[in-house]
Write a protein that holds these residues in place. Structure first.
Motif, PDB file in Angstrom:
ATOM      1  N   ARG A   1       0.837  -1.215   0.000  1.00 10.26           N
ATOM      2  CA  ARG A   1       0.000   0.000   0.000  1.00 10.26           C
ATOM      3  C   ARG A   1       0.862   1.250   0.000  1.00 10.26           C
ATOM      4  O   ARG A   1       0.545   2.233  -0.681  1.00 10.26           O
ATOM      5  N   GLU A   2       1.970   1.206   0.754  1.00  2.00           N
ATOM      6  CA  GLU A   2       2.853   2.384   0.796  1.00  2.00           C
ATOM      7  C   GLU A   2       3.437   2.668  -0.581  1.00  2.00           C
ATOM      8  O   GLU A   2       3.514   3.823  -1.013  1.00  2.00           O
TER       9      GLU A   2
ATOM     10  N   CYS B   1       2.166   1.799  -3.502  1.00  2.86           N
ATOM     11  CA  CYS B   1       1.098   2.214  -4.422  1.00  2.86           C
ATOM     12  C   CYS B   1       0.659   3.660  -4.173  1.00  2.86           C
ATOM     13  O   CYS B   1       0.232   4.347  -5.109  1.00  2.86           O
ATOM     14  N   GLU B   2       0.791   4.110  -2.912  1.00  5.23           N
ATOM     15  CA  GLU B   2       0.409   5.500  -2.619  1.00  5.23           C
ATOM     16  C   GLU B   2       1.226   6.512  -3.430  1.00  5.23           C
ATOM     17  O   GLU B   2       0.790   7.638  -3.661  1.00  5.23           O
TER      18      GLU B   2
ATOM     19  N   GLU C   1      -3.398  -5.991  -4.069  1.00  6.03           N
ATOM     20  CA  GLU C   1      -3.218  -4.639  -3.545  1.00  6.03           C
ATOM     21  C   GLU C   1      -2.890  -3.634  -4.645  1.00  6.03           C
ATOM     22  O   GLU C   1      -3.234  -2.462  -4.540  1.00  6.03           O
TER      23      GLU C   1
ATOM     24  N   HIS D   1      -6.260  -2.948  -6.022  1.00  9.24           N
ATOM     25  CA  HIS D   1      -7.063  -2.320  -4.978  1.00  9.24           C
ATOM     26  C   HIS D   1      -6.702  -0.837  -4.818  1.00  9.24           C
ATOM     27  O   HIS D   1      -7.499  -0.023  -4.393  1.00  9.24           O
ATOM     28  N   SER D   2      -5.478  -0.491  -5.202  1.00 11.34           N
ATOM     29  CA  SER D   2      -5.046   0.907  -5.055  1.00 11.34           C
ATOM     30  C   SER D   2      -5.551   1.783  -6.212  1.00 11.34           C
ATOM     31  O   SER D   2      -5.329   2.988  -6.211  1.00 11.34           O
TER      32      SER D   2
ATOM     33  N   TRP E   1     -11.935  -1.906  -4.894  1.00 11.75           N
ATOM     34  CA  TRP E   1     -11.763  -0.480  -5.253  1.00 11.75           C
ATOM     35  C   TRP E   1     -13.093   0.113  -5.707  1.00 11.75           C
ATOM     36  O   TRP E   1     -13.486   1.189  -5.253  1.00 11.75           O
TER      37      TRP E   1
END
Ligand SMILES: Cc1cc2nc3c(=O)[nH]c(=O)nc-3n(C[C@H](O)[C@H](O)[C@H](O)COP(=O)(O)OP(=O)(O)OC[C@H]3O[C@@H](n4cnc5c(N)ncnc54)[C@H](O)[C@@H]3O)c2cc1C
Length: 372
Positions: free
Chosen positions: A2-3, A5-6, A60, A63-64, A244
């Motif tokens: 997640r980090e 993809c941010e 993920e 999902h991002s 998402w």
């Protein structure tokens, strides 16, 4: 995940989509963090993880709001080399694939005239001394322009000379860096979503005989061996897409006020979102079941296929619901719903169409007569 993809927000993907450009920075970031080497054993420099963990990585990504289609194949195509390649091939290629120095993310199977009936493929690889000479054509070969190596399926024995139509197909490792311009031409195909897919023309391409993976004539079995991993990983991407869509639709339904109240207060708006959520969760359970069987080395063909079908259906349902919830704004590029809608639509057709999965279940799970 997640980090990482941010750092690649909606605007990054929207711009690439408009330009039909490859997400080189994103793929580099995933490679540098080691994620694309998840399935490569530690002895070859990978992370040695299972398909369950690998599927979470790709879930993920989607999902991002991103699209794992640009890079998922770097994770699993090497599986054929790992399982069926010689020790010399594995030690030569796998460490560089693990580090990202080499990209093996193109798989040449589909052909324009044969469709889903893979064994009818016409691309021929004829052995002449130390080389195979390849002639023929492939279509929909994704990421070929962004790959150093490609696994190629070709006929080494004409179909008229084999007793079973699945015999006589072979798997070759093609070095695209030297092949292009020397018997291989790659032409991009513009599609409804940003997928870097191409068609390939082989006109006497010479592939060293030492690049044959496994035994000559047994390539179709090797191809089938890799399909369960692909099905499970694509199912996870669809689960990521579905989540998402549901999250975006839910937030929009809470925020958007029409007739003096949130649109999400209407059952006509909230029930479809709730149903999409239920179906994604159910598909996710099948994906987890398939991954669990796969990682324990047990047969999982039925579960992997069912997971792919359920997840592709659930993500497509969620995509439709999100467009409906957004109303007119669902069609505006700035909201990204229409982009993800186009992206997730692919999984009804590729890498295997829903009908072919139903045929598999009918024949191999239920024992019904083969329909084709
Ligand atoms: C964007 C994209 C990327 C792709 N990437 C790759 C790649 O990297 N490498 C690669 O090798 N291929 C790739 N493909 C090809 C993909 O795997 C095929 O498109 C898919 O398997 C379907 O084959 P087809 O397009 O030839 O359809 P066809 O086989 O012609 O089928 C057309 C329709 O008829 C239906 N149908 C066919 N036969 C039957 C039957 N017996 N019973 C019921 N229904 C049937 C199918 O379900 C489908 O809906 C990609 C495709 C796309 C669109």
């Amino acid at each position: 995940m997640r980090e990482i993809c941010e750092h690649f927000p909606d605007a990054y993907w929207r711009k690439l989509d408009a330009e039909r450009a490859y997400p080189a920075d994103f793929v580099r970031a995933l490679t540098d963090a080691g994620y694309l080497a998840a399935l490569i054993p530690e002895q070859y420099g990978g992370a040695g993880l299972g398909i369950a963990e690998a599927s979470v990585i790709l879930e993920e990504v989607n999902h991002s709001g991103a699209n794992a289609g640009a890079c998922h194949a770097q994770m699993y195509i090497m599986g054929s080399l790992l399982k069926h390649g010689s020790e010399a091939q594995k030690s030569r290629y796998l460490p560089d694939i693990a580090s990202g120095a080499l990209r093996l993310q193109a798989f040449g199977v589909s052909e324009p005239t044969t469709g889903s009936d893979t064994t009818q493929m016409r691309t021929m690889a004829v052995r002449k001394g130390d080389v195979y000479v390849v002639t023929g054509q492939k279509v929909w070969i994704s990421r070929a322009e962004h790959s150093d190596l490609m696994l190629l399926m070709a006929r080494t024995t004409p179909i008229e000379q084999v007793s079973k139509r699945s015999d006589g197909l072979s798997m070759l490792l093609v070095d695209l860096r030297t092949a292009v311009g020397n018997g291989l031409t790659i032409r991009p195909i513009r599609t409804m979503m940003n997928h870097a897919t191409t068609e390939l023309f082989f006109d006497g391409l010479e592939v060293p005989a030492e690049n044959l993976v496994g035994e000559e004539g047994r390539g179709f079995r090797y191809l089938l061996d890799g399909l369960n991993a692909e099905r499970i990983l694509i199912a996870a991407e669809c689960v990521g897409d579905g989540r998402w869509f549901v999250e975006r639709a839910t937030k929009y339904a809470k925020d958007r006020r029409v007739f003096g109240r949130a649109i999400g207060q209407n059952q006509g708006v909230q029930f479809p979102i709730a149903r999409a959520h239920v179906n994604i969760e159910a598909a996710d359970l099948m994906r987890i079941r398939a991954a669990d069987l796969f990682d324990r080395g047990e047969p999982c063909g039925a579960e992997a296929n069912m997971a792919k079908l359920l997840a592709a259906d659930a993500s497509w349902e969620a995509a439709n619901v999100a467009v409906q919830t957004y109303g007119g704004f669902g069609f505006a590029e700035d909201y990204d719903i229409e982009r993800k809608f186009r992206e997730t639509r692919l999984y009804q057709v590729a890498p295997v169409s829903t009908n072919l999965i139903l045929s598999y279940v009918a024949e191999h799970v239920l024992g019904l007569p083969r329909s084709y």
